[in-house]
Design an enzyme around this catalytic site. Sequence first.
Site: not given
Ligand code: SAM
Ligand code: SF4
Length: 330
Positions: A68, A72, A75, A112, A143, A203, A275
């Site tokens: 990606c 973030c 992530c 989801c 979802c 959500c 949740r």
């Molecule tokens: N890329 C899209 C986005 O950012 O909206 C969808 C996938 S992203 C992985 C979805 C959500 O997963 C993030 O907004 C975050 O809340 C959650 N998430 C991702 N990594 C995480 C982690 N290490 N611990 C807890 N929640 C996490």
């Molecule tokens: Fe990309 Fe992870 Fe951020 Fe979603 S949460 S936009 S998958 S880096």
Amino acid sequence: MNDLLNPAQGVAEKIAGECRRWSVAQAEALFALPFSDLMFQAQAAHRAHFDPNEVQVSTLLSIKTGGCSEDCGYCSQSKRHDTGLEQEDLLALETVLDKARAAKAKGATRFCMGAAWRGPKQKDLKPVLEMITAVRELGLETCVTLGMLKEGQAEQLREAGLDYYNHNLDTAPEYYGEVVTTHTYQDRLDTLDQVRQAGMKVCSGGIVGMGESRTHRAALLTQLANLNPPPESVPINLLVQVKGTPLDGAEALDPIEFARTVAVARLLMPQSLVRLSAGREQMDEPLQALCFLAGANSIFYGEKLLTTPNPSAESDLDLFGKLGIRVMGG
Ligand code: SAM
Ligand code: SF4
Ligand code: DTB
């Protein structure tokens, strides 16, 4: 004493009735209540709107993993973090359907699908639309979480039969820039707006344990509760620390503070499914039980979240048995 904080005043009724907009100070005042008062009020709000012994179960599948563009800080899937995660292309429809059938057979009612995109390109969206339609035909709620949506994409998702779009606000507006720099809080709000305008259910929740303050947690919940209407589903994730991400090594959140966060979410959004999301693998059973008592009434079910482990279905059913919890709609 402020009326809202007086247990005798029936906070659940006040919230459901008069108080549509919440201030951060009100949310902070709830956080600061003696624990028993907070839990009592959260239970009252929960019981006013839900069967307290029912929990909704959703199963997650990563349909496109890793690589990606976004940064973030929590992530595993950002290409900017060296997490050792293997990048994968979009899964084939049949692979997704096999997983969805297996989830349904284990008792999930919602499926989801998550993609590690900043947002879907039009050529990526088409196969996802097919997945949504096919998963729905299996009799599961659908979802997806695909990142930021462009003009017209929400309508296409709705037409394919999508029930919920997941897009988390993740933290307080004031803290967002500490966690993500490649898109803004306003971008997140804009996508949520498009989802609503297209007539889908929302959500949206966040992550705690990212080094934020209690005020930030209160501000996140206030933002979510003041969406009009509030999200139907509110995932509260406890940060899963992933090696190689900037947030690996963040100070762990106190478990009582986590339970308080769930309770305040329940009080601010009495009609939403709250949740208990990522982080359950790191929680013991008593903490999860406390969270159900605080008003959590949904979980991710199945041994994997997107890229990290989740408790097994068997251990969750065992916990449900101990607590007398039934699967909602099961
Ligand atoms: N890329 C899209 C986005 O950012 O909206 C969808 C996938 S992203 C992985 C979805 C959500 O997963 C993030 O907004 C975050 O809340 C959650 N998430 C991702 N990594 C995480 C982690 N290490 N611990 C807890 N929640 C996490
Ligand atoms: Fe990309 Fe992870 Fe951020 Fe979603 S949460 S936009 S998958 S880096
Ligand atoms: C949400 O709020 N949590 C889920 C789902 N929505 C997409 C994702 C949790 C991801 C946890 C880290 C991982 O497995 O990569």
